[in-house]
Design a protein around this motif. Structure first.
Motif, PDB file in Angstrom:
ATOM      1  N   ARG A 122       7.044   7.120  -6.987  1.00 15.77           N
ATOM      2  CA  ARG A 122       8.477   7.179  -7.255  1.00 15.77           C
ATOM      3  C   ARG A 122       9.180   5.874  -6.893  1.00 15.77           C
ATOM      4  O   ARG A 122      10.156   5.480  -7.539  1.00 15.77           O
ATOM      5  CB  ARG A 122       9.110   8.342  -6.481  1.00 15.77           C
ATOM      6  N   GLN A 123       8.692   5.197  -5.855  1.00 14.30           N
ATOM      7  CA  GLN A 123       9.351   3.967  -5.421  1.00 14.30           C
ATOM      8  C   GLN A 123       9.208   2.835  -6.428  1.00 14.30           C
ATOM      9  O   GLN A 123      10.147   2.082  -6.656  1.00 14.30           O
ATOM     10  CB  GLN A 123       8.778   3.515  -4.068  1.00 14.30           C
ATOM     11  N   TRP A 128      11.844  -1.219  -9.381  1.00 10.30           N
ATOM     12  CA  TRP A 128      11.842  -2.052 -10.585  1.00 10.30           C
ATOM     13  C   TRP A 128      13.174  -1.938 -11.319  1.00 10.30           C
ATOM     14  O   TRP A 128      13.750  -2.948 -11.726  1.00 10.30           O
ATOM     15  CB  TRP A 128      10.699  -1.641 -11.515  1.00 10.30           C
ATOM     16  N   GLN A 129      13.669  -0.710 -11.471  1.00 13.72           N
ATOM     17  CA  GLN A 129      14.960  -0.542 -12.125  1.00 13.72           C
ATOM     18  C   GLN A 129      16.075  -1.258 -11.371  1.00 13.72           C
ATOM     19  O   GLN A 129      16.949  -1.876 -11.975  1.00 13.72           O
ATOM     20  CB  GLN A 129      15.294   0.945 -12.258  1.00 13.72           C
ATOM     21  N   VAL A 144       4.514  -4.118 -11.483  1.00 18.88           N
ATOM     22  CA  VAL A 144       3.491  -3.442 -10.680  1.00 18.88           C
ATOM     23  C   VAL A 144       2.291  -4.351 -10.476  1.00 18.88           C
ATOM     24  O   VAL A 144       1.684  -4.355  -9.396  1.00 18.88           O
ATOM     25  CB  VAL A 144       3.077  -2.105 -11.323  1.00 18.88           C
ATOM     26  N   ASP A 145       1.935  -5.138 -11.475  1.00 16.87           N
ATOM     27  CA  ASP A 145       0.866  -6.130 -11.297  1.00 16.87           C
ATOM     28  C   ASP A 145       1.179  -7.055 -10.128  1.00 16.87           C
ATOM     29  O   ASP A 145       0.325  -7.348  -9.291  1.00 16.87           O
ATOM     30  CB  ASP A 145       0.693  -6.960 -12.566  1.00 16.87           C
ATOM     31  N   SER A 146       2.421  -7.527 -10.086  1.00 14.36           N
ATOM     32  CA  SER A 146       2.839  -8.434  -9.019  1.00 14.36           C
ATOM     33  C   SER A 146       2.778  -7.763  -7.654  1.00 14.36           C
ATOM     34  O   SER A 146       2.308  -8.342  -6.677  1.00 14.36           O
ATOM     35  CB  SER A 146       4.266  -8.928  -9.289  1.00 14.36           C
ATOM     36  N   VAL A 147       3.241  -6.507  -7.586  1.00 11.46           N
ATOM     37  CA  VAL A 147       3.237  -5.761  -6.326  1.00 11.46           C
ATOM     38  C   VAL A 147       1.805  -5.542  -5.846  1.00 11.46           C
ATOM     39  O   VAL A 147       1.486  -5.726  -4.663  1.00 11.46           O
ATOM     40  CB  VAL A 147       3.960  -4.409  -6.511  1.00 11.46           C
ATOM     41  N   ALA A 148       0.931  -5.158  -6.768  1.00  9.96           N
ATOM     42  CA  ALA A 148      -0.468  -4.923  -6.410  1.00  9.96           C
ATOM     43  C   ALA A 148      -1.144  -6.215  -5.977  1.00  9.96           C
ATOM     44  O   ALA A 148      -1.915  -6.244  -5.009  1.00  9.96           O
ATOM     45  CB  ALA A 148      -1.204  -4.307  -7.599  1.00  9.96           C
ATOM     46  N   TYR A 149      -0.867  -7.303  -6.676  1.00  9.88           N
ATOM     47  CA  TYR A 149      -1.455  -8.595  -6.351  1.00  9.88           C
ATOM     48  C   TYR A 149      -1.032  -9.051  -4.953  1.00  9.88           C
ATOM     49  O   TYR A 149      -1.842  -9.545  -4.162  1.00  9.88           O
ATOM     50  CB  TYR A 149      -1.018  -9.623  -7.391  1.00  9.88           C
ATOM     51  N   ALA A 150       0.253  -8.859  -4.638  1.00  9.50           N
ATOM     52  CA  ALA A 150       0.773  -9.253  -3.327  1.00  9.50           C
ATOM     53  C   ALA A 150       0.174  -8.405  -2.210  1.00  9.50           C
ATOM     54  O   ALA A 150       0.095  -8.857  -1.065  1.00  9.50           O
ATOM     55  CB  ALA A 150       2.291  -9.147  -3.309  1.00  9.50           C
ATOM     56  N   GLU A 166       4.301 -14.047 -11.237  1.00  7.06           N
ATOM     57  CA  GLU A 166       5.525 -14.322 -10.486  1.00  7.06           C
ATOM     58  C   GLU A 166       5.779 -13.161  -9.542  1.00  7.06           C
ATOM     59  O   GLU A 166       5.851 -12.008  -9.965  1.00  7.06           O
ATOM     60  CB  GLU A 166       6.704 -14.476 -11.434  1.00  7.06           C
ATOM     61  N   GLU A 167       5.867 -13.447  -8.255  1.00  6.95           N
ATOM     62  CA  GLU A 167       6.014 -12.370  -7.275  1.00  6.95           C
ATOM     63  C   GLU A 167       7.378 -11.705  -7.418  1.00  6.95           C
ATOM     64  O   GLU A 167       8.412 -12.360  -7.447  1.00  6.95           O
ATOM     65  CB  GLU A 167       5.837 -12.903  -5.860  1.00  6.95           C
ATOM     66  N   GLU A 168       7.353 -10.384  -7.507  1.00  5.52           N
ATOM     67  CA  GLU A 168       8.572  -9.600  -7.623  1.00  5.52           C
ATOM     68  C   GLU A 168       8.966  -9.045  -6.249  1.00  5.52           C
ATOM     69  O   GLU A 168       8.094  -8.692  -5.451  1.00  5.52           O
ATOM     70  CB  GLU A 168       8.350  -8.437  -8.597  1.00  5.52           C
ATOM     71  N   PRO A 169      10.261  -8.956  -5.951  1.00  3.34           N
ATOM     72  CA  PRO A 169      10.699  -8.425  -4.650  1.00  3.34           C
ATOM     73  C   PRO A 169      10.240  -6.975  -4.481  1.00  3.34           C
ATOM     74  O   PRO A 169      10.580  -6.123  -5.290  1.00  3.34           O
ATOM     75  CB  PRO A 169      12.226  -8.516  -4.736  1.00  3.34           C
TER      76      PRO A 169
END
Length: 381
Positions: A122-123, A128-129, A144-150, A166-169
């Protein structure tokens, strides 16, 4: 006995609902339960959190509110029972900043920490939104790719083409393992309370509100002032429409004040939230597999740390199997429909433009031509 609770979020776990409800019921809470929710206005909790972290929130630290925390601290110091601070930005406090806050609260007999936590399934769509609502351009899968990679692992290996991500917050606000460890070092793990956000269909008396108050042994019955249920979620098609708009409205094109007022205030707040909506985009099969494994590791860490859990740690688990809420990416037709509906709504809401001098001149010329034709017609009879 003086006890202070610090609610540190996490963001996107129902914090706004809790804070709004606490503020509306603060007088009842003080009278019935001895719970002080300090501050003169609700935004005082925000200013207290950002002034604790001036380097991190430089753009939001307003010198005009430098006295907010000392005033709140004075209210807490003067209250001999339970006091509560609540803002999700406390989740990013460093160890040094937490120690500074503990020093300010050293007069209290006990200081406890409350963290509201929600499962990754759910998070991830929710965060992302929120990013998309603030000019971010990454698709949900890219996010989600960025989150998983980080996090140290990417489902099915590297991104397509091996291009850098590109890393997403995300983790700075959502790594509840690291966040809880920082706070536990100052207050002790026995005074760290993890409140899990219940899933849909939770029985009456076991809502997030009930669980949150249960930490402080507060009876929710007298706190009867309700809060409006506001829709803050976009459908998959609405979010994709907004993401496409963001590609054309980056900071080099539009100043933040204009984006905030027109896009966030009018387009999102007054049109998209009010329009018929649907479910948000859900996890793909590969991302659900990653989220399930990551959640299991994080839940195991919470269990091993010995924190007090209000709710159930199974609320934080993610099934590796496809579920009905895993809505696929929207079609181009669905996104176009949202775009056209939004433009139509903005046209209907827009004020009529003023008639300019050129338009008045053209109208006058037309009127003169009509009059000349009418005079010529009468003379020719």
């Amino acid at each position: 006995m003086s006890v202070v609770y610090v609610h540190i979020g996490l963001p996107k776990t129902g914090t706004t609902h809790l804070q709004d409800r606490l503020w509306r019921n603060r007088d009842l809470a003080l009278q019935s339960s001895g719970l002080l929710y300090p501050g003169n206005v609700i935004s005082d909790h925000f200013h207290a959190a950002v002034h604790l972290q001036p380097e991190r929130y430089l753009d939001w630290v307003d010198p005009a509110f430098a006295g907010t925390w000392p005033k709140m601290l004075g209210q807490i110091r003067a209250w001999p029972q339970i006091s509560l601070l609540s803002h999700e930005l406390y989740s990013t406090a460093t160890g040094e900043q937490i120690e500074r806050l503990m020093a300010d609260l050293s007069f209290a007999d006990e200081v406890h920490v409350i963290a509201t936590v929600r499962d990754l399934a759910r998070q991830l769509p929710s965060v992302w939104q929120e990013n998309v609502k603030n000019q971010r351009r990454a698709s949900f899968d890219e996010f989600v790719d960025s989150v998983a990679y980080a996090a140290g692992g990417l489902a099915h290996g590297a991104p397509v083409g091996g291009e850098p991500i590109e890393e997403e917050p995300f983790w700075e606000f959502q790594d509840y393992i690291g966040i809880l460890e920082r706070w536990a070092r100052c207050v002790g793990p026995e005074r760290v309370h993890v409140v899990t956000v219940p899933g849909r269909g939770a029985p009456a008396g076991d809502t997030l509100w009930d669980r949150f108050l249960r930490v402080m042994e507060i009876d929710p019955t007298p706190l009867r002032i309700p809060v409006p249920s506001l829709n803050s979620s976009l459908s998959a098609a609405q979010a994709e429409f907004l993401r496409g708009l963001n590609r054309r409205l980056q900071p080099d094109v539009i100043e933040w004040r204009r984006y905030e007022r027109i896009i966030k205030g009018q387009l999102i707040g007054e049109i998209l939230f009010e329009a018929p909506s649907g479910p948000p985009q859900g996890l793909s099969a590969k991302h659900r597999q990653w989220a399930a494994g990551q959640s299991e590791r994080m839940v195991d860490a919470v269990r091993a740390a010995g924190y007090d859990v209000v709710g159930d740690l199974t609320d934080l688990a993610v099934s590796p199997q496809h579920v009905a809420s895993d809505v696929p990416a929207p079609t181009d037709t669905a996104v176009l429909d949202v775009a056209l509906d939004t433009v139509a709504a903005m046209v209907l809401a827009a004020p009529l433009p003023k008639v300019g001098p050129r338009a008045r001149t053209r109208a006058a010329n037309v009127l003169r031509r009509v009059k000349r034709r009418m005079i010529a017609a009468r003379r020719s009879r």
